[in-house]
Write a protein that holds these residues in place. Sequence first.
Motif, mmCIF file in Angstrom:
data_model
loop_
_atom_site.group_PDB
_atom_site.id
_atom_site.type_symbol
_atom_site.label_atom_id
_atom_site.label_comp_id
_atom_site.label_asym_id
_atom_site.label_seq_id
_atom_site.Cartn_x
_atom_site.Cartn_y
_atom_site.Cartn_z
ATOM 1 N N ILE A 56 0.857 -1.179 0.000
ATOM 2 C CA ILE A 56 0.000 0.000 0.000
ATOM 3 C C ILE A 56 0.891 1.227 0.000
ATOM 4 O O ILE A 56 1.883 1.294 0.740
ATOM 5 N N GLY A 57 0.569 2.200 -0.837
ATOM 6 C CA GLY A 57 1.377 3.411 -0.895
ATOM 7 C C GLY A 57 0.830 4.386 -1.905
ATOM 8 O O GLY A 57 -0.381 4.484 -2.097
ATOM 9 N N TYR A 58 1.732 5.087 -2.582
ATOM 10 C CA TYR A 58 1.328 6.108 -3.542
ATOM 11 C C TYR A 58 1.885 5.798 -4.930
ATOM 12 O O TYR A 58 3.035 5.398 -5.074
ATOM 13 N N ALA A 59 1.037 5.962 -5.933
ATOM 14 C CA ALA A 59 1.464 5.979 -7.324
ATOM 15 C C ALA A 59 1.231 7.407 -7.798
ATOM 16 O O ALA A 59 0.102 7.820 -8.014
ATOM 17 N N GLY A 60 2.303 8.170 -7.914
ATOM 18 C CA GLY A 60 2.138 9.604 -8.111
ATOM 19 C C GLY A 60 1.531 10.199 -6.851
ATOM 20 O O GLY A 60 2.055 10.008 -5.753
ATOM 21 N N GLY A 98 6.237 2.162 -17.597
ATOM 22 C CA GLY A 98 6.111 3.237 -16.620
ATOM 23 C C GLY A 98 7.382 3.385 -15.803
ATOM 24 O O GLY A 98 8.302 2.566 -15.858
ATOM 25 N N ASP A 99 7.434 4.413 -15.017
ATOM 26 C CA ASP A 99 8.591 4.758 -14.205
ATOM 27 C C ASP A 99 8.349 4.315 -12.773
ATOM 28 O O ASP A 99 7.521 4.881 -12.068
ATOM 29 N N SER A 100 9.093 3.306 -12.295
ATOM 30 C CA SER A 100 8.881 2.786 -10.952
ATOM 31 C C SER A 100 9.238 3.810 -9.886
ATOM 32 O O SER A 100 8.819 3.679 -8.731
ATOM 33 N N ALA A 101 9.990 4.851 -10.256
ATOM 34 C CA ALA A 101 10.331 5.888 -9.282
ATOM 35 C C ALA A 101 9.095 6.656 -8.837
ATOM 36 O O ALA A 101 9.123 7.339 -7.810
ATOM 37 N N ASN A 102 8.003 6.531 -9.592
ATOM 38 C CA ASN A 102 6.772 7.219 -9.225
ATOM 39 C C ASN A 102 6.027 6.504 -8.092
ATOM 40 O O ASN A 102 5.051 7.039 -7.571
ATOM 41 N N TYR A 103 6.473 5.307 -7.730
ATOM 42 C CA TYR A 103 5.793 4.518 -6.714
ATOM 43 C C TYR A 103 6.507 4.643 -5.372
ATOM 44 O O TYR A 103 7.730 4.584 -5.300
ATOM 45 N N ARG A 104 5.716 4.780 -4.326
ATOM 46 C CA ARG A 104 6.276 4.868 -2.981
ATOM 47 C C ARG A 104 5.475 3.955 -2.060
ATOM 48 O O ARG A 104 4.310 4.200 -1.781
ATOM 49 N N THR A 105 6.115 2.890 -1.591
ATOM 50 C CA THR A 105 5.455 1.934 -0.713
ATOM 51 C C THR A 105 5.477 2.434 0.725
ATOM 52 O O THR A 105 6.532 2.792 1.239
ATOM 53 N N LEU A 106 4.321 2.418 1.359
ATOM 54 C CA LEU A 106 4.220 2.786 2.768
ATOM 55 C C LEU A 106 4.142 1.565 3.667
ATOM 56 O O LEU A 106 4.807 1.505 4.704
ATOM 57 N N TYR A 107 3.320 0.604 3.275
ATOM 58 C CA TYR A 107 3.092 -0.580 4.117
ATOM 59 C C TYR A 107 3.109 -1.842 3.275
ATOM 60 O O TYR A 107 2.652 -1.856 2.140
ATOM 61 N N VAL A 108 3.632 -2.912 3.885
ATOM 62 C CA VAL A 108 3.659 -4.220 3.252
ATOM 63 C C VAL A 108 2.988 -5.202 4.198
ATOM 64 O O VAL A 108 3.387 -5.334 5.358
ATOM 65 N N ARG A 109 1.982 -5.919 3.739
ATOM 66 C CA ARG A 109 1.237 -6.846 4.579
ATOM 67 C C ARG A 109 1.507 -8.283 4.170
ATOM 68 O O ARG A 109 1.631 -8.572 2.994
#
Length: 322
Positions: A257-261, A311-322
């Motif tokens: 769970i996190g942000y894409a852009g 796409g550019d994976s740098a645009n993704y920021r993971t907050l939580y991993v379950r």
Amino acid sequence: MYRRHWIRRLCLACAFLLLPLMLSGCGEQKAGVEEAAAAEDASPAGEHGTRPSEPTVYEPAAPQTQVLGTDTLTVDISNTDQGYVMARYTGSSDKVNIQITGPDDVAYKYFLTPGSAFSALPLTGGDGTYQIDGYEHLSDSKYAVLFRETADVRLESSLLPFLYPNQYVNFTRDSLAVSTASEAVADASCDLDAVSDIYHYVIAHVSYDEEKAAGVTANYLPDVDETLRTGTGICFDYASLTCAMLRSQNIPARLEIGYAGDIYHAWISVYTEETGWIDRLIEFSGNGWTRMDPTFASGNGNSDTVLEYIGDSANYRTLYVR
């Protein structure tokens, strides 16, 4: 309120973020949806794949040989090498909160209500020291600190936290999700085929529940079998069910769970022996699922697989991993 806020944002995110793309198959790139469908139609009726489809279910246990906490809030750390702890609350408060902060400095909050059963909480930060805090609910948003302790974790395998069931991806050997996964992958010839089969099964049999998404409560936890039985669910239900089905087939899967852009977002990363981790292989945006396109390329005959992503994976920021 925070959990309700992010669940609603996740469930109502813009559906146009990414276009559906086709998942690569066993060691070679597939040409597209039409050709894949034609190939499936051409398969002889009743023919099964070469990949075993029997379930492999890792069962968390609480032997209580090593415990932290108090008499009423117990955290069993006997099996941290397997990538989880077990927690139980037997006190009189309506709920308690356990916060686990790993070596990655990400704080995960898990809520328990009184009961005799233990709940599995994952250790997704890898090897290192984990701080485990216990809080008991008093009133409104007030909690009392019950304990703060640490546990040193050395995983037997870095994949284990993503194979075991846990509070967010909850299933047992007897779960409907487990038997359904076995049936869904009967024609698979490799793990990537199995991933594709499970993906198609979920999107074909579960519809997005807008009403449920609008009224979801704080601390909501998915029930994978209920999702299958009702055929409806929200983003969390889709993600939990898909991960449960993959894990029951011995395919490590991370619910991230996190942000894409600037969109709050969820995706599932999958591990296979052929590829290693494939990040964001199955992605949730709004009320639909889409698959990324991992293109497999092997340079100069090397056995290592190189993944190239749309796409550019740098645009993704993971907050939580379950």
